[in-house]
Design a protein around this motif. Structure first.
Motif, PDB file in Angstrom:
ATOM      1  N   UNK A 114      31.160  29.838  36.242  1.00  0.00           N
ATOM      2  CA  UNK A 114      31.393  31.539  36.200  1.00  0.00           C
ATOM      3  C   UNK A 114      32.591  31.306  35.625  1.00  0.00           C
ATOM      4  N   UNK A 115      32.724  32.431  34.466  1.00  0.00           N
ATOM      5  CA  UNK A 115      33.669  32.316  33.689  1.00  0.00           C
ATOM      6  C   UNK A 115      35.003  33.810  34.679  1.00  0.00           C
ATOM      7  N   UNK A 116      36.028  32.878  34.177  1.00  0.00           N
ATOM      8  CA  UNK A 116      36.994  33.886  34.682  1.00  0.00           C
ATOM      9  C   UNK A 116      38.291  34.945  33.203  1.00  0.00           C
ATOM     10  N   UNK A 117      38.388  36.051  33.333  1.00  0.00           N
ATOM     11  CA  UNK A 117      38.075  36.716  34.972  1.00  0.00           C
ATOM     12  C   UNK A 117      36.873  37.194  35.013  1.00  0.00           C
ATOM     13  N   UNK A 118      36.979  37.080  36.477  1.00  0.00           N
ATOM     14  CA  UNK A 118      35.760  36.242  36.922  1.00  0.00           C
ATOM     15  C   UNK A 118      35.640  38.196  37.713  1.00  0.00           C
ATOM     16  N   UNK A 119      33.740  38.169  37.197  1.00  0.00           N
ATOM     17  CA  UNK A 119      33.441  39.943  37.724  1.00  0.00           C
ATOM     18  C   UNK A 119      32.844  39.498  38.823  1.00  0.00           C
ATOM     19  N   UNK A 120      33.136  40.440  40.078  1.00  0.00           N
ATOM     20  CA  UNK A 120      32.721  40.270  41.227  1.00  0.00           C
ATOM     21  C   UNK A 120      31.102  40.116  41.774  1.00  0.00           C
ATOM     22  N   UNK A 121      30.416  41.226  40.512  1.00  0.00           N
ATOM     23  CA  UNK A 121      29.352  41.480  40.910  1.00  0.00           C
ATOM     24  C   UNK A 121      28.268  40.500  40.579  1.00  0.00           C
ATOM     25  N   UNK A 122      29.061  39.154  39.502  1.00  0.00           N
ATOM     26  CA  UNK A 122      28.388  38.385  39.145  1.00  0.00           C
ATOM     27  C   UNK A 122      28.999  37.196  40.022  1.00  0.00           C
ATOM     28  N   UNK A 123      29.972  37.328  41.217  1.00  0.00           N
ATOM     29  CA  UNK A 123      30.959  36.033  40.766  1.00  0.00           C
ATOM     30  C   UNK A 123      30.036  35.886  42.646  1.00  0.00           C
ATOM     31  N   UNK A 124      29.679  37.694  42.789  1.00  0.00           N
ATOM     32  CA  UNK A 124      28.816  37.436  44.399  1.00  0.00           C
ATOM     33  C   UNK A 124      27.676  37.035  44.525  1.00  0.00           C
ATOM     34  N   UNK A 125      26.728  37.635  43.068  1.00  0.00           N
ATOM     35  CA  UNK A 125      25.407  37.434  43.514  1.00  0.00           C
ATOM     36  C   UNK A 125      24.891  35.572  42.875  1.00  0.00           C
TER      37      UNK A 125
END
Length: 309
Positions: A114-125
């Motif tokens: 995953x790339x920064x800045x982290x998108x919460x929904x992307x990280x969770x999924x």
């Protein structure tokens, strides 16, 4: 009756996630996003991360690419190279984008990034998707590599882990040790008490041996019939003998009656121990042969004892 391990339903299982980043702020962000569903652990450098994974393997590692001293790529390669941590999925967190960076992540052994800045929904999924795959793989592996009678590792898993440990110790120059043990006069036990009692005896012995295989990368396994094996990577002969002595004592402490034995009125073990620092052209069967020879010596000199070389 065969026993199969009980697994929690995936919906009820919280993942154990190690977040590795030299910036505490980034760790806090990941913790806020993921902690409602999972148990989060933290490391601020590569050495801490590797030590944590070896001591208490997590279900997934969320790993920053850019860190001082040991960067994320090196950490990932180190984890993938070791038999006890190679199966832990790694997701990279990177501030760099581009084809070269992506290729480097895959080549290091990552399952995703995953790339920064982290998108919460992307990280969770992405975390949840890979944890689901990990939990399913854990279930299938456990069913395939568990002895149906005793509930500990079977010969198939033992052979796989011995091969991995042997190759790892070849590369690192460490010693790998093996304990082979045999329930004394088990045929007489079955003849005296019946096969159902014999099965229960093996279950109790297996459980006692497994308790003594204390480190995450140690492995107690049913080797065949009434014979058991304990694989101890990165262990000296003296260390393995100490484990074997504890195993022999633990089985005696079960106080399983064995009136047909000429060793003791209770069930006992004979144990053979060997340790080798694998050479480049050596075969792991040498270790089995040495431990088996010592087991034969223990049985030939009175049983209920430990012999080592």
């Amino acid at each position: 009756m065969n026993r199969t391990p009980a697994f929690p339903r995936q919906a009820d299982r919280r993942g154990r996630i190690l977040v590795v980043d030299d910036q505490p702020t980034n760790i806090m962000v990941a913790n806020q996003i993921l902690s409602p569903e999972h148990d989060i652990f933290m490391a601020t450098n590569g050495e801490q991360a590797i030590a944590f994974c070896r001591a208490t393997p997590p279900d997934l590692v969320l790993l920053d690419v850019e860190m001082p001293d040991m960067n994320g790529m090196d950490v990932c390669r180190h984890l993938k190279d070791a038999p006890d941590t190679g199966g832990i999925p790694v997701i990279f967190v990177t501030g760099h984008q581009g084809q070269e960076q992506e290729i480097a992540c895959w080549e290091a052994g990552a399952v995703d990034f995953v790339t920064k800045p982290v998108i919460p929904a992307t990280l969770r999924n992405r975390v949840n998707a890979h944890l689901t795959l990990k939990f399913q793989a854990d279930q299938l592996r456990s069913l395939a590599f568990t002895d149906g009678l005793t509930g500990i590792a079977n010969r198939r898993l033992f052979d796989e882990r011995l091969d991995q440990a042997w190759r790892h110790c070849q590369r690192s120059g460490a010693t790998v040790a093996l304990i082979l043990s045999d329930v004394d006069h088990f045929k007489k036990y079955n003849d005296c008490y019946g096969r159902s009692a014999g099965d229960e005896c093996l279950r109790q012995v297996a459980a006692a041996l497994q308790v003594q295989a204390q480190r995450p990368y140690d492995l107690a396994a049913r080797f065949g019939g009434e014979e058991f094996a304990c694989l101890l990577p990165e262990t000296s002969l003296a260390g393995a003998v100490s484990v074997a002595i504890r195993m022999e004592a633990a089985v005696r402490e079960l106080r399983i009656e064995h009136a047909a034995s000429d060793v003791s009125p209770c069930v006992t073990l004979s144990l053979g121990v060997a340790a080798i620092e694998p050479e480049a052209d050596a075969d792991f069967r040498q270790l089995i042969e040495r431990a088996d020879a010592q087991l034969y010596l223990a049985k030939g000199t009175g049983r209920g004892r430990v012999c080592a070389v």
